[in-house]
Design a protein around this motif. Structure first.
Motif, PDB file in Angstrom:
ATOM      1  N   LEU A  46     -10.820  -1.773  -1.001  1.00 57.14           N
ATOM      2  CA  LEU A  46     -10.025  -1.384   0.166  1.00 57.14           C
ATOM      3  C   LEU A  46     -10.881  -1.081   1.383  1.00 57.14           C
ATOM      4  CD1 LEU A  46      -7.492   1.005  -1.622  1.00 57.14           C
ATOM      5  CD2 LEU A  46      -7.035  -1.303  -0.756  1.00 57.14           C
ATOM      6  N   HIS A  67     -12.756  12.331   2.715  1.00 52.60           N
ATOM      7  CA  HIS A  67     -11.329  12.199   3.033  1.00 52.60           C
ATOM      8  C   HIS A  67     -10.455  12.407   1.789  1.00 52.60           C
ATOM      9  CE1 HIS A  67     -13.323   9.826   6.231  1.00 52.60           C
ATOM     10  NE2 HIS A  67     -12.310  10.211   6.986  1.00 52.60           N
ATOM     11  N   HIS A 106     -12.391   5.372   4.805  1.00 55.31           N
ATOM     12  CA  HIS A 106     -12.405   6.668   4.133  1.00 55.31           C
ATOM     13  C   HIS A 106     -13.671   6.826   3.288  1.00 55.31           C
ATOM     14  CE1 HIS A 106      -7.813   7.743   4.120  1.00 55.31           C
ATOM     15  NE2 HIS A 106      -8.380   7.868   5.308  1.00 55.31           N
ATOM     16  N   ARG A 132      -3.441   4.926  -4.579  1.00 58.30           N
ATOM     17  CA  ARG A 132      -2.309   4.658  -3.696  1.00 58.30           C
ATOM     18  C   ARG A 132      -1.625   5.958  -3.276  1.00 58.30           C
ATOM     19  NH1 ARG A 132       2.004   1.175  -6.454  1.00 58.30           N
ATOM     20  NH2 ARG A 132       2.489   3.197  -7.385  1.00 58.30           N
ATOM     21  N   GLY A 150      -3.498   7.745  -0.659  1.00 57.74           N
ATOM     22  CA  GLY A 150      -3.562   7.079   0.637  1.00 57.74           C
ATOM     23  C   GLY A 150      -4.937   6.587   1.033  1.00 57.74           C
ATOM     24  N   VAL A 151      -5.761   6.199   0.061  1.00 60.11           N
ATOM     25  CA  VAL A 151      -7.104   5.701   0.369  1.00 60.11           C
ATOM     26  C   VAL A 151      -7.009   4.430   1.205  1.00 60.11           C
ATOM     27  CG1 VAL A 151      -9.225   4.758  -0.623  1.00 60.11           C
ATOM     28  CG2 VAL A 151      -8.095   6.725  -1.714  1.00 60.11           C
ATOM     29  N   GLN A 152      -7.848   4.360   2.243  1.00 60.40           N
ATOM     30  CA  GLN A 152      -7.855   3.178   3.103  1.00 60.40           C
ATOM     31  C   GLN A 152      -9.263   2.907   3.622  1.00 60.40           C
ATOM     32  OE1 GLN A 152      -6.123   4.316   7.239  1.00 60.40           O
ATOM     33  NE2 GLN A 152      -5.010   5.573   5.730  1.00 60.40           N
ATOM     34  N   SER A 153      -9.391   1.785   4.289  1.00 57.63           N
ATOM     35  CA  SER A 153     -10.679   1.383   4.837  1.00 57.63           C
ATOM     36  C   SER A 153     -11.215   2.463   5.777  1.00 57.63           C
ATOM     37  CB  SER A 153     -10.533   0.068   5.590  1.00 57.63           C
ATOM     38  OG  SER A 153     -11.766  -0.344   6.139  1.00 57.63           O
ATOM     39  N   ALA A 205     -11.253   1.297  -4.831  1.00 55.84           N
ATOM     40  CA  ALA A 205     -11.494   1.923  -3.526  1.00 55.84           C
ATOM     41  C   ALA A 205     -12.443   1.086  -2.679  1.00 55.84           C
ATOM     42  CB  ALA A 205     -12.048   3.333  -3.720  1.00 55.84           C
ATOM     43  N   ALA A 229     -13.314   1.394   1.375  1.00 53.89           N
ATOM     44  CA  ALA A 229     -13.715   2.800   1.387  1.00 53.89           C
ATOM     45  C   ALA A 229     -15.170   2.948   0.949  1.00 53.89           C
ATOM     46  CB  ALA A 229     -12.810   3.621   0.473  1.00 53.89           C
TER      47      ALA A 229
END
Length: 311
Positions: free
Chosen positions: A173, A216, A151, A143, A146-149, A170, A175
């Motif tokens: 999400l 990323h 990445h 969190r 800032g891990v997101q789809s 991850a 990633a």
């Protein structure tokens, strides 16, 4: 009640099975009948005195911060939980040891509600006890980074207790995950949805082969020289988070994370478990009287998954 205690810093031989009075239950705490706990590297580091500079210690100490169990008694103002609720949590308090700040390698522990969440029905008590500290560590670093789809995330020590949770979170999400591990754990990482690579010489080339533009996010759960490669594997605008090395923050402008108890984050881990996105891996289960052996097993460093103690 029966509890594991130690009255001085030292090796696993300082651990003893003793009888202690029942803990008092504060107004914002509940009394949990412990069904299982687990051992984390921080437990033996605290036991050996390595964290005495930052954590106040009052002997005797009941070790353990992870717990899964059943609410036996509710405090004066704890609407979140009722007697009989099955819960799991990361019961780290401001002081290590003493009757007020007892740990979880005991038959009962008084746990502030901020440290607990409802246990997913699909997890056994042993599985739930394996999650809190390691799962929260993974979740909070992800969190903060800032891990997101979309990445691509490089996870160091991806087959370890924290790393294996990070891979799963991850992936949930959206990633892509590249994970470092020994060759023996590559098939395991594939089952979690990661693309495994070996660490050591040639790491930069192996990462760049899979992701020529760079990743990323780098998540460091091992320390040592893992961060040395950050400038060469991280793309422009990327970030790094570490739980072991302040260089992540001070040198690379990322995050240096010390896990915090958080009931909301625990509930999210439980939701991921219920949805089938988070599966704990248990290396071995010990009985309470064998807690010293459980500490030794964890401290050996040759463990995939969590060492759990059944109470």
């Amino acid at each position: 009640m029966r509890a594991i205690t130690y009255d001085r810093f030292g090796g696993s031989d300082v651990l003893a099975l003793t009888e202690l009075p029942m803990p008092k239950v504060g107004p914002d705490s509940v009394l949990v009948r412990v069904r299982a706990s687990s051992v984390n590297p921080v437990d033996w580091k605290v036991r050996e005195g390595y964290l005495a500079e930052i954590l106040d210690t009052v002997f005797p100490v009941v070790p353990g911060w992870d717990v899964a169990g059943v609410v036996e008694q509710a405090g004066l103002d704890t609407p979140e939980f009722q007697v009989g609720d099955e819960v799991f949590g990361y019961v780290r308090k401001d002081v290590v040891g003493g009757q007020v700040a007892g740990g979880t390698l005991a038959e009962f522990v008084a746990a502030p509600v901020r440290t607990l969440a409802h246990k997913p029905s699909g997890w056994s008590f042993e599985e739930a006890a394996a999650v809190p500290l390691a799962g929260l560590t993974a979740y909070q670093t992800i969190r903060r980074a800032g891990v997101q789809s979309g990445h691509t995330v490089l996870v160091h020590a991806a087959a370890g207790g924290v790393g294996s949770f990070a891979v799963q979170i991850a992936r949930s999400l959206g990633a892509r995950v590249i994970g470092t591990a020994s060759e023996a754990n590559h098939d395991y990482l594939r089952t979690l949805g990661a693309e495994p690579i070996t660490y050591g010489d040639g790491l930069i080339d192996r990462v760049r082969t899979l992701e020529p533009a760079g990743v990323h996010v780098v998540l460091d759960y091992v320390g040592g020289d893992a961060l040395d490669s950050v400038p060469d594997v991280l793309r422009d605008g990327g970030t790094v988070a570490s739980i072991t090395d302040a260089r992540a923050r001070d040198e690379f402008g990322g995050q240096y994370v010390w896990v915090r108890p958080d009931s909301t984050d625990l509930a999210e881990l439980g939701r991921l478990g219920e949805a089938g996105h988070l599966t704990p891996e248990i290396a071995e289960v010990f009985e309470l009287a064998d807690a010293a052996t459980a500490h030794e097993r964890s401290q050996s460093g040759h463990v995939r998954g969590k060492v759990v103690v059944r109470v």
